[in-house]
Design an enzyme around this catalytic site. Structure first.
Site, PDB file in Angstrom:
ATOM      1  N   GLY A  80       0.960  -0.928   0.017  1.00 48.05           N
ATOM      2  CA  GLY A  80      -0.029  -0.287   0.042  1.00 48.05           C
ATOM      3  C   GLY A  80       0.744   1.430  -0.427  1.00 48.05           C
ATOM      4  N   LEU A  82       2.558   4.047   1.817  1.00 49.25           N
ATOM      5  CA  LEU A  82       3.155   4.208   3.054  1.00 49.25           C
ATOM      6  C   LEU A  82       2.944   5.909   3.481  1.00 49.25           C
ATOM      7  CD1 LEU A  82       5.545   1.495   3.550  1.00 49.25           C
ATOM      8  CD2 LEU A  82       3.067   1.564   4.328  1.00 49.25           C
ATOM      9  N   GLN A  83       3.208   6.503   2.854  1.00 47.50           N
ATOM     10  CA  GLN A  83       2.892   8.234   3.059  1.00 47.50           C
ATOM     11  C   GLN A  83       2.017   8.238   1.369  1.00 47.50           C
ATOM     12  OE1 GLN A  83       7.073  10.300   1.983  1.00 47.50           O
ATOM     13  NE2 GLN A  83       5.804  12.046   1.979  1.00 47.50           N
ATOM     14  N   GLU A 101       3.609  13.020  -6.889  1.00 54.70           N
ATOM     15  CA  GLU A 101       3.501  12.158  -8.485  1.00 54.70           C
ATOM     16  C   GLU A 101       3.327  10.957  -8.762  1.00 54.70           C
ATOM     17  OE1 GLU A 101       3.107  13.505 -12.784  1.00 54.70           O
ATOM     18  OE2 GLU A 101       2.923  15.514 -11.282  1.00 54.70           O
ATOM     19  N   ARG A 102       4.855  10.260  -8.302  1.00 51.40           N
ATOM     20  CA  ARG A 102       5.367   9.386  -8.674  1.00 51.40           C
ATOM     21  C   ARG A 102       4.685   8.281  -8.208  1.00 51.40           C
ATOM     22  NH1 ARG A 102       9.236   7.275  -5.725  1.00 51.40           N
ATOM     23  NH2 ARG A 102       9.854   6.101  -7.705  1.00 51.40           N
ATOM     24  N   GLU A 134       9.721  19.476  -2.101  1.00 50.29           N
ATOM     25  CA  GLU A 134       9.822  17.992  -2.173  1.00 50.29           C
ATOM     26  C   GLU A 134      10.886  17.051  -3.122  1.00 50.29           C
ATOM     27  OE1 GLU A 134       5.935  14.016  -2.552  1.00 50.29           O
ATOM     28  OE2 GLU A 134       6.722  15.748  -3.985  1.00 50.29           O
TER      29      GLU A 134
END
Length: 332
Positions: A80, A82-83, A101-102, A134
């Protein structure tokens, strides 16, 4: 290229009221089955439908590594996300991506329909700044992408270099030197972005007045594998005499035509249906293969031919290996 320092970038987020606490992941992630499309309070994650998330218009990254995306897709499929991604509400039930976006792309590849999301209130300038910060923190940008991001913040949002430097925790000179790279010829910028030229090799080329001379010098640097000091010496020569390389180049010895190379050119030209040129290098067994294309459709056709041929060759190798294996004799 020297890696960007990331320790002080929190100041850029702090200036927006987004300190480390605002980015801390929740200890208890929201349940997968919960789907929300209404904005949650700032700092509170919620499950958001992928269909209502629009890409970030200010995304500084221009290239995404397909292999790395595939690895991330596999990780997301197993564990899943995680962030959570970060979005802002733009009305009419739609949201715009600020960061992640990734993760969003990989989630789509993995077949997810929702992703965990943090909601933020941000104007365009703050959104562009957060997206840049980021990527800088993750060291995901190549030097040219970073330069374009700085340039956009400076021009579109009327920031001075001093203001931008404070927001992204860089020195003013670092911002200035980065943006100056955009004055290089497009081909030279591509060499930097692809890692063919280092920053130490590329920066001296800014002293050359024309794009043509910059390109000529960049090709000479690669061919002769010049160090940063060697490039500086080359630039000084070219500044005094732009034709220095042409004058100093020794006459090329006449090479007897290599029949094997010529035959290979003809076979590739027939096979691919386009002009193919093979240039032999100075070292034995090395050279350059040039395949010409004349439109986007022609390039797509060549890609299809080359990739299908490669896949077919791989399958044939596997079949040959299986045939060889089946002919072996075994004793039980």
């Amino acid at each position: 290229m020297k890696k960007a320092k990331t320790g002080g970038l929190g100041r850029g987020l702090g200036a927006l009221g987004l300190g480390k606490d605002a980015l801390t992941l929740p200890t208890d992630p929201p349940p997968e089955e919960k789907t929300e499309t209404a904005a949650a309070p700032a700092g509170v994650p919620a499950q958001l439908s992928i269909d209502v998330i629009q890409p970030n218009r200010f995304q500084p990254r221009r290239e995404f590594d397909e292999a790395a995306l595939e690895e991330l897709r596999e990780s997301i499929a197993q564990h899943g996300i995680l962030q959570p991604v970060t979005v802002r509400d733009i009305g009419a039930g739609k949201y715009e991506l600020i960061a992640g976006e990734r993760r969003l792309r990989a989630a789509k590849m993995a077949g997810l329909t929702t992703v965990p999301a943090f909601f933020r209130t941000a104007n365009d300038a703050e959104m562009a700044e957060m997206a840049l910060i980021e990527n800088l923190q993750r060291e995901d940008l190549n030097p040219i992408e970073e330069a374009h991001a700085y340039q956009r913040l400076l021009t579109e949002f009327k920031l001075s270099q001093e203001q931008l430097a404070r927001r992204v925790a860089r020195s003013r000179s670092a911002i200035a030197n980065s943006v100056r790279l955009l004055r290089l010829a497009k081909e030279v910028q591509a060499f930097i972005a692809n890692g063919v030229l280092t920053m130490g090799q590329a920066r001296p080329l800014l002293a050359l007045e024309t794009a043509a001379l910059q390109r000529e010098a960049a090709e000479y640097i690669q061919e002769h594998e010049l160090s940063a000091r060697g490039v500086e010496a080359l630039v000084k020569r070219l500044a005094k005499d732009p034709n220095a390389l042409k004058k100093s180049a020794p006459p090329k010895p006449e090479k007897k035509p290599d029949l094997f190379v010529r035959e290979a050119e003809e076979r590739l030209t027939r096979s691919l249906g386009t002009k193919v040129r093979i240039q032999t290098g100075r070292e034995e067994g090395k050279g350059r293969l040039e395949i010409s294309y004349f439109s986007a459709e022609d390039l797509e056709r060549l890609l299809s031919l080359l990739t299908v041929s490669a896949d077919g060759a791989a399958k044939e190798d596997k079949r040959a290996a299986l045939r060889a294996f089946s002919k072996q004799k075994f004793t039980v």
